[in-house]
Design a protein around this motif. Sequence first.
Motif, PDB file in Angstrom:
ATOM      1  N   LEU A   1       0.840  -1.200   0.000  1.00 49.88           N
ATOM      2  CA  LEU A   1       0.000   0.000   0.000  1.00 49.88           C
ATOM      3  C   LEU A   1       0.874   1.250   0.000  1.00 49.88           C
ATOM      4  O   LEU A   1       0.616   2.199  -0.730  1.00 49.88           O
ATOM      5  CB  LEU A   1      -0.938   0.000   1.206  1.00 49.88           C
ATOM      6  CG  LEU A   1      -1.884   1.184   1.306  1.00 49.88           C
ATOM      7  CD1 LEU A   1      -2.769   1.276   0.068  1.00 49.88           C
ATOM      8  CD2 LEU A   1      -2.729   1.076   2.560  1.00 49.88           C
ATOM      9  N   GLY A   2       1.932   1.230   0.803  1.00 56.27           N
ATOM     10  CA  GLY A   2       2.848   2.362   0.849  1.00 56.27           C
ATOM     11  C   GLY A   2       3.479   2.650  -0.501  1.00 56.27           C
ATOM     12  O   GLY A   2       3.595   3.806  -0.918  1.00 56.27           O
ATOM     13  N   GLU A   3       3.882   1.591  -1.204  1.00 57.05           N
ATOM     14  CA  GLU A   3       4.457   1.768  -2.537  1.00 57.05           C
ATOM     15  C   GLU A   3       3.419   2.307  -3.513  1.00 57.05           C
ATOM     16  O   GLU A   3       3.728   3.125  -4.373  1.00 57.05           O
ATOM     17  CB  GLU A   3       5.014   0.446  -3.051  1.00 57.05           C
ATOM     18  CG  GLU A   3       6.275   0.008  -2.346  1.00 57.05           C
ATOM     19  CD  GLU A   3       6.734  -1.374  -2.774  1.00 57.05           C
ATOM     20  OE1 GLU A   3       6.271  -1.863  -3.833  1.00 57.05           O
ATOM     21  OE2 GLU A   3       7.557  -1.965  -2.048  1.00 57.05           O
ATOM     22  N   HIS A   4       2.193   1.863  -3.349  1.00 56.13           N
ATOM     23  CA  HIS A   4       1.131   2.281  -4.261  1.00 56.13           C
ATOM     24  C   HIS A   4       0.829   3.779  -4.127  1.00 56.13           C
ATOM     25  O   HIS A   4       0.598   4.451  -5.121  1.00 56.13           O
ATOM     26  CB  HIS A   4      -0.126   1.455  -3.995  1.00 56.13           C
ATOM     27  CG  HIS A   4      -1.255   1.764  -4.912  1.00 56.13           C
ATOM     28  ND1 HIS A   4      -1.258   1.405  -6.241  1.00 56.13           N
ATOM     29  CD2 HIS A   4      -2.428   2.404  -4.699  1.00 56.13           C
ATOM     30  CE1 HIS A   4      -2.382   1.806  -6.804  1.00 56.13           C
ATOM     31  NE2 HIS A   4      -3.100   2.426  -5.885  1.00 56.13           N
TER      32      HIS A   4
ATOM     33  N   THR B   1      -0.048  13.041  -4.065  1.00 50.01           N
ATOM     34  CA  THR B   1      -0.144  14.340  -3.401  1.00 50.01           C
ATOM     35  C   THR B   1      -1.526  14.896  -3.704  1.00 50.01           C
ATOM     36  O   THR B   1      -2.197  14.438  -4.635  1.00 50.01           O
ATOM     37  CB  THR B   1       0.915  15.326  -3.931  1.00 50.01           C
ATOM     38  OG1 THR B   1       0.609  15.636  -5.301  1.00 50.01           O
ATOM     39  CG2 THR B   1       2.326  14.764  -3.813  1.00 50.01           C
ATOM     40  N   PRO B   2      -1.967  15.883  -2.964  1.00 50.28           N
ATOM     41  CA  PRO B   2      -3.282  16.467  -3.276  1.00 50.28           C
ATOM     42  C   PRO B   2      -3.345  17.015  -4.698  1.00 50.28           C
ATOM     43  O   PRO B   2      -4.385  16.974  -5.332  1.00 50.28           O
ATOM     44  CB  PRO B   2      -3.421  17.598  -2.253  1.00 50.28           C
ATOM     45  CG  PRO B   2      -2.536  17.205  -1.137  1.00 50.28           C
ATOM     46  CD  PRO B   2      -1.383  16.457  -1.769  1.00 50.28           C
ATOM     47  N   GLU B   3      -2.214  17.471  -5.209  1.00 47.22           N
ATOM     48  CA  GLU B   3      -2.202  18.059  -6.553  1.00 47.22           C
ATOM     49  C   GLU B   3      -2.256  17.008  -7.662  1.00 47.22           C
ATOM     50  O   GLU B   3      -2.748  17.267  -8.750  1.00 47.22           O
ATOM     51  CB  GLU B   3      -0.937  18.917  -6.748  1.00 47.22           C
ATOM     52  CG  GLU B   3      -0.895  20.159  -5.869  1.00 47.22           C
ATOM     53  CD  GLU B   3      -0.495  19.840  -4.430  1.00 47.22           C
ATOM     54  OE1 GLU B   3       0.206  18.828  -4.190  1.00 47.22           O
ATOM     55  OE2 GLU B   3      -0.912  20.597  -3.532  1.00 47.22           O
ATOM     56  N   THR B   4      -1.721  15.817  -7.420  1.00 50.61           N
ATOM     57  CA  THR B   4      -1.632  14.812  -8.481  1.00 50.61           C
ATOM     58  C   THR B   4      -2.641  13.690  -8.351  1.00 50.61           C
ATOM     59  O   THR B   4      -2.760  12.878  -9.253  1.00 50.61           O
ATOM     60  CB  THR B   4      -0.233  14.181  -8.520  1.00 50.61           C
ATOM     61  OG1 THR B   4       0.019  13.527  -7.273  1.00 50.61           O
ATOM     62  CG2 THR B   4       0.836  15.219  -8.793  1.00 50.61           C
ATOM     63  N   THR B   5      -3.352  13.637  -7.256  1.00 56.27           N
ATOM     64  CA  THR B   5      -4.297  12.553  -7.039  1.00 56.27           C
ATOM     65  C   THR B   5      -5.673  12.958  -7.542  1.00 56.27           C
ATOM     66  O   THR B   5      -6.193  14.004  -7.153  1.00 56.27           O
ATOM     67  CB  THR B   5      -4.368  12.181  -5.548  1.00 56.27           C
ATOM     68  OG1 THR B   5      -3.054  11.837  -5.123  1.00 56.27           O
ATOM     69  CG2 THR B   5      -5.296  11.008  -5.312  1.00 56.27           C
ATOM     70  N   PRO B   6      -6.273  12.148  -8.414  1.00 59.43           N
ATOM     71  CA  PRO B   6      -7.602  12.481  -8.933  1.00 59.43           C
ATOM     72  C   PRO B   6      -8.608  12.648  -7.811  1.00 59.43           C
ATOM     73  O   PRO B   6      -8.497  12.041  -6.746  1.00 59.43           O
ATOM     74  CB  PRO B   6      -7.970  11.273  -9.797  1.00 59.43           C
ATOM     75  CG  PRO B   6      -6.683  10.597 -10.087  1.00 59.43           C
ATOM     76  CD  PRO B   6      -5.774  10.905  -8.926  1.00 59.43           C
TER      77      PRO B   6
ATOM     78  N   PRO C   1       3.830  10.643   4.569  1.00 59.35           N
ATOM     79  CA  PRO C   1       4.059   9.275   4.102  1.00 59.35           C
ATOM     80  C   PRO C   1       4.267   8.340   5.278  1.00 59.35           C
ATOM     81  O   PRO C   1       4.773   8.742   6.326  1.00 59.35           O
ATOM     82  CB  PRO C   1       5.328   9.377   3.255  1.00 59.35           C
ATOM     83  CG  PRO C   1       5.511  10.829   2.974  1.00 59.35           C
ATOM     84  CD  PRO C   1       4.800  11.579   4.043  1.00 59.35           C
ATOM     85  N   ALA C   2       3.887   7.088   5.105  1.00 63.29           N
ATOM     86  CA  ALA C   2       4.017   6.099   6.176  1.00 63.29           C
ATOM     87  C   ALA C   2       5.447   5.998   6.665  1.00 63.29           C
ATOM     88  O   ALA C   2       5.693   5.770   7.837  1.00 63.29           O
ATOM     89  CB  ALA C   2       3.513   4.738   5.703  1.00 63.29           C
TER      90      ALA C   2
END
Length: 108
Positions: free
Chosen positions: A65-68, A73-78, A90-91
């Motif tokens: 999950l961490g790698e996924h 980021t808020p800017e790049t996440t749909p 980050p974890a």
Amino acid sequence: MIADVGDITGPALADRAGVPPTRGRTHTDRLVAGGLVTRHGELLVITPKGRRTAERLIAAHAAALGEHVEHWTPETTPNQQKSSPAWPAPASANTATPDLDSTLPIHE
């Protein structure tokens, strides 16, 4: 789940998992056969082998999950909205177990 909650009866475990006891029994039978859990009457008890296995599975899932989500980021996440709460660290920056309810964005 047994590693999390400790000793538990089969019906209580099935209830927590949201499955009928007969379906849960199939799964616990496999855990017992694999030496991961023992039965003491109706009580299911995790074995040392079962605890080690659970710890490895949890670590593997957390790493995957961490790698996924590592580069999200808020800017790049749909679907991120400007009103989303602060983005969690980050974890790898936090060794404590996060309170997921407090870190997930809520979209109303």
